[in-house]
Design a protein around this motif. Structure first.
Motif, short mmCIF file in Angstrom:
data_model
loop_
_atom_site.label_atom_id
_atom_site.label_comp_id
_atom_site.label_asym_id
_atom_site.label_seq_id
_atom_site.Cartn_x
_atom_site.Cartn_y
_atom_site.Cartn_z
N GLY A 90 -16.51 -35.37 -65.25
CA GLY A 90 -16.04 -35.07 -63.84
C GLY A 90 -14.81 -34.40 -63.73
O GLY A 90 -14.35 -33.76 -64.64
N PRO A 91 -14.24 -34.52 -62.58
CA PRO A 91 -13.01 -33.73 -62.31
C PRO A 91 -11.81 -33.82 -63.18
O PRO A 91 -10.89 -33.20 -62.80
N LEU A 92 -11.68 -35.00 -63.80
CA LEU A 92 -10.34 -35.36 -64.71
C LEU A 92 -10.68 -34.59 -66.03
O LEU A 92 -9.78 -35.35 -66.92
N GLN A 93 -11.66 -34.32 -66.23
CA GLN A 93 -11.54 -33.71 -67.78
C GLN A 93 -10.43 -33.17 -68.32
O GLN A 93 -10.38 -33.48 -69.68
N GLU A 94 -9.97 -32.46 -67.64
CA GLU A 94 -8.50 -31.70 -68.49
C GLU A 94 -7.43 -32.46 -68.66
O GLU A 94 -6.20 -32.18 -68.90
N MET A 95 -7.40 -33.67 -67.99
CA MET A 95 -5.95 -34.66 -67.96
C MET A 95 -5.73 -34.77 -69.48
O MET A 95 -6.78 -35.14 -70.29
N PRO A 96 -4.69 -34.77 -69.81
CA PRO A 96 -4.34 -35.01 -71.50
C PRO A 96 -4.64 -36.38 -71.84
O PRO A 96 -4.41 -37.39 -70.94
N ALA A 97 -4.84 -36.54 -73.10
CA ALA A 97 -5.48 -37.89 -73.74
C ALA A 97 -4.27 -38.75 -73.29
O ALA A 97 -4.63 -39.91 -72.89
N ALA A 98 -3.06 -38.51 -73.54
CA ALA A 98 -1.97 -39.60 -73.52
C ALA A 98 -1.84 -40.09 -71.85
O ALA A 98 -1.74 -41.27 -71.73
N LEU A 99 -1.95 -39.18 -71.06
CA LEU A 99 -1.93 -39.37 -69.65
C LEU A 99 -3.10 -40.25 -69.43
O LEU A 99 -2.98 -41.68 -68.63
N ARG A 100 -4.16 -40.10 -69.83
CA ARG A 100 -5.53 -40.90 -69.34
C ARG A 100 -5.29 -42.12 -69.94
O ARG A 100 -5.69 -42.91 -69.18
N ASP A 101 -4.80 -42.42 -71.11
CA ASP A 101 -4.41 -43.78 -71.56
C ASP A 101 -3.87 -44.45 -70.79
O ASP A 101 -3.76 -45.64 -70.61
N GLU A 102 -2.69 -43.95 -70.58
CA GLU A 102 -1.59 -44.47 -69.80
C GLU A 102 -2.19 -45.08 -68.45
O GLU A 102 -2.03 -46.04 -68.08
N ILE A 103 -2.83 -43.97 -67.72
CA ILE A 103 -3.21 -44.45 -66.30
C ILE A 103 -4.48 -45.43 -66.47
O ILE A 103 -4.53 -46.25 -65.56
N LEU A 104 -5.31 -45.48 -67.71
CA LEU A 104 -6.14 -46.54 -67.77
C LEU A 104 -5.52 -48.02 -67.86
O LEU A 104 -5.97 -48.80 -67.28
N GLU A 105 -4.42 -48.10 -68.50
CA GLU A 105 -3.79 -49.25 -68.35
C GLU A 105 -3.23 -49.69 -66.94
O GLU A 105 -3.55 -50.83 -66.71
N SER A 106 -2.70 -48.97 -66.28
CA SER A 106 -2.42 -49.19 -64.85
C SER A 106 -3.61 -49.51 -63.94
O SER A 106 -3.74 -50.50 -63.05
N VAL A 107 -4.89 -48.84 -64.45
CA VAL A 107 -6.12 -49.22 -63.54
C VAL A 107 -6.43 -50.57 -64.41
O VAL A 107 -7.03 -51.37 -63.45
N LEU A 108 -6.37 -51.05 -65.49
CA LEU A 108 -6.75 -52.08 -65.95
C LEU A 108 -5.98 -53.33 -65.31
O LEU A 108 -6.44 -54.49 -64.91
N ASP A 109 -4.43 -52.88 -64.94
CA ASP A 109 -3.77 -53.93 -64.16
C ASP A 109 -3.99 -54.16 -63.10
O ASP A 109 -4.15 -55.16 -62.35
N VAL A 110 -4.63 -53.15 -62.24
CA VAL A 110 -5.30 -53.34 -60.83
C VAL A 110 -6.45 -54.34 -60.98
O VAL A 110 -6.41 -55.32 -60.33
N VAL A 111 -7.31 -54.12 -62.00
CA VAL A 111 -8.41 -55.18 -61.96
C VAL A 111 -8.00 -56.65 -62.15
O VAL A 111 -8.45 -57.39 -61.82
N HIS A 112 -6.86 -56.50 -63.29
CA HIS A 112 -6.50 -57.92 -63.65
C HIS A 112 -5.80 -58.54 -62.56
O HIS A 112 -6.35 -59.77 -62.10
N ARG A 113 -4.94 -58.11 -61.57
CA ARG A 113 -4.49 -58.59 -60.45
C ARG A 113 -5.42 -58.92 -59.46
O ARG A 113 -5.36 -60.02 -58.88
N GLY A 114 -6.37 -58.00 -59.20
CA GLY A 114 -7.31 -58.40 -58.59
C GLY A 114 -8.02 -59.31 -58.59
O GLY A 114 -8.70 -60.28 -57.81
N LEU A 115 -8.53 -59.86 -59.93
CA LEU A 115 -9.37 -60.88 -60.39
C LEU A 115 -8.44 -62.13 -60.27
O LEU A 115 -9.04 -63.29 -59.82
N MET A 116 -7.36 -62.10 -61.07
CA MET A 116 -6.77 -63.42 -61.20
C MET A 116 -5.46 -63.48 -60.38
O MET A 116 -4.46 -64.26 -60.83
N GLY A 117 -5.12 -62.57 -59.66
CA GLY A 117 -3.73 -62.52 -58.68
C GLY A 117 -2.70 -62.06 -59.80
O GLY A 117 -3.02 -61.96 -61.20
N SER A 118 -1.47 -61.71 -59.16
CA SER A 118 -0.59 -61.22 -60.04
C SER A 118 -0.01 -62.09 -61.07
O SER A 118 0.61 -61.84 -62.07
#
Lengths: 214, 214
Positions: free
Chosen positions: A186-214
């Motif tokens: 998709g459209p985020l192909q060009e994102m650098p790997a480091a940034l990709r990994d970093e943002i993934l962590e924040s996305v996983l944070d969102v899921v974690h909080r969404g499921l189990m509260g902060s």
DNA sequence: AGCTGATGTGGACACTGACAACATCACGCT
DNA sequence: AGCGTGATGTTGTCAGTGTCCACATCAGCT
């Protein structure tokens, strides 16, 4: 009977007429092609060529090009599942709650990493999807089964309430699947790997909080 | 010079040699085909056939099949964006916080609905993606821009902290995109529409809690 | 020894994307 | 008025593909 010994020694089939083990070789070759070029690269004639066999030979073992692709898809799914299981098993934490949480995160990381590492296989895995055979989470195997098992661990640990367990599987799956798709095809192909990994962590944070509260 | 008046009256071109308006017609036809059959259905020769023009005529207006597909992709993206904007504008709530929250939910619903309603266009939109031109959220247009605008509204309303605003765009996008993919082309195709909508709500709940706390 | 079914081959057909040579025609220049 | 020139559309062709059909080969059984 030989008109010429030369022709007889040069021409004779170096390979026996019957391959003898063709089906698995075809699948392996198809997997190899899929890794390089994705679904569209799995070309029946090219597979046959690489297997050292004439075009059409594959039709003795597969109904269709689609049937061969389905086989590749199954293999890709199995690979993805194994990658997830391996990553989950690396979590060495005692406390049940944080242990289960971290195992869930590893599930997501493994999913995305696999997609990045094997874009072709990832694509094939989801092109010809027969879908979950039944809607019963217990009997389901494959990547979805792994995810469900980890979510059940969270419930057992008391970190996830049974009410929020409902639909949590789809929420997790959709998030990492979308993240993978956006980055792989998709459209985020060009994102650098480091940034990709970093943002993934924040996305996983969102899921974690969404499921189990902060 | 006519050898036969019959041939002269029957044979003459009913259409002028030059179409005069071919390019947009080709794009429209391609869009129509894409809606029916997805990216693989956009076949250059079929497009030409339906436009009442010979194969190869398209090459005067598009470099490639890929170029035509890109045009279709742009149209699909624009359609998706418009669908999102329209749905967002239906929210009639005064309180800024709940208003912005509901507008975010509508963004997600519109995204998934579009994918379900126009699976072919949705697929084409993300097959040939040039990607976000720059990583600056402000200047970005299209669906991603709409999402970013709504998230900024949430910040302005005080519902979303600036720290959690970082990466929130990708989290939202990935979730709905994955949800759409799994249902449109993926393993959840067979899920009944009612259940799909219901689970989507619970998924949106997860995102909401993950971003803004319970 | 001979038959038979499974497996592999060669040849065809329709279809596709792409290229090259040619046809048509609107427009501007002389 | 005539001409030519570049844009647009056409015809013909080529390589490549999935699929079908007839035939070749061969292992194993009777």
């Amino acid at each position: 009977m030989s008109t010429s010994p030369i022709l007889d020694s040069v021409t004779p089939r170096t390979q026996p007429y019957h391959h003898g083990n063709l089906r698995p070789v075809l699948v392996d070759t198809a997997v190899q092609l899929a890794r390089l070029t994705g679904p569209d690269g799995v070309v029946l004639r090219e597979v046959a060529r690489r297997a050292g066999v004439s075009h059409n030979a594959a039709y003795r073992h597969f109904e269709d090009r689609a049937a061969l692709l389905q086989e590749v898809s199954d293999r890709a799914m199995a690979d993805l599942e194994q990658a997830m299981r391996e990553r989950i098993d690396t979590v060495a934490i005692e406390d049940p709650v944080t242990r289960a949480s971290e195992r869930l995160r590893e599930t997501g990381r493994a999913y995305v990493d696999f997609a990045i590492r094997e874009p072709g296989l990832f694509a094939v895995a989801f092109t010809t999807s027969a879908g979950p055979r039944d809607h019963n989470s217990a009997t389901w195997t494959g990547p979805y089964g792994v995810l469900n098992a980890v979510l059940d661990e969270l419930v057992d640990a008391g970190a996830l309430t049974p009410e929020r367990r409902v639909g949590a599987d789809v929420a997790c799956w959709a998030t990492v699947h979308g993240y993978a798709e956006l980055h792989v095809h998709g459209p985020l192909q060009e994102m650098p790997a480091a940034l990709r990994d970093e943002i993934l962590e924040s996305v996983l944070d969102v899921v974690h909080r969404g499921l189990m509260g902060s």
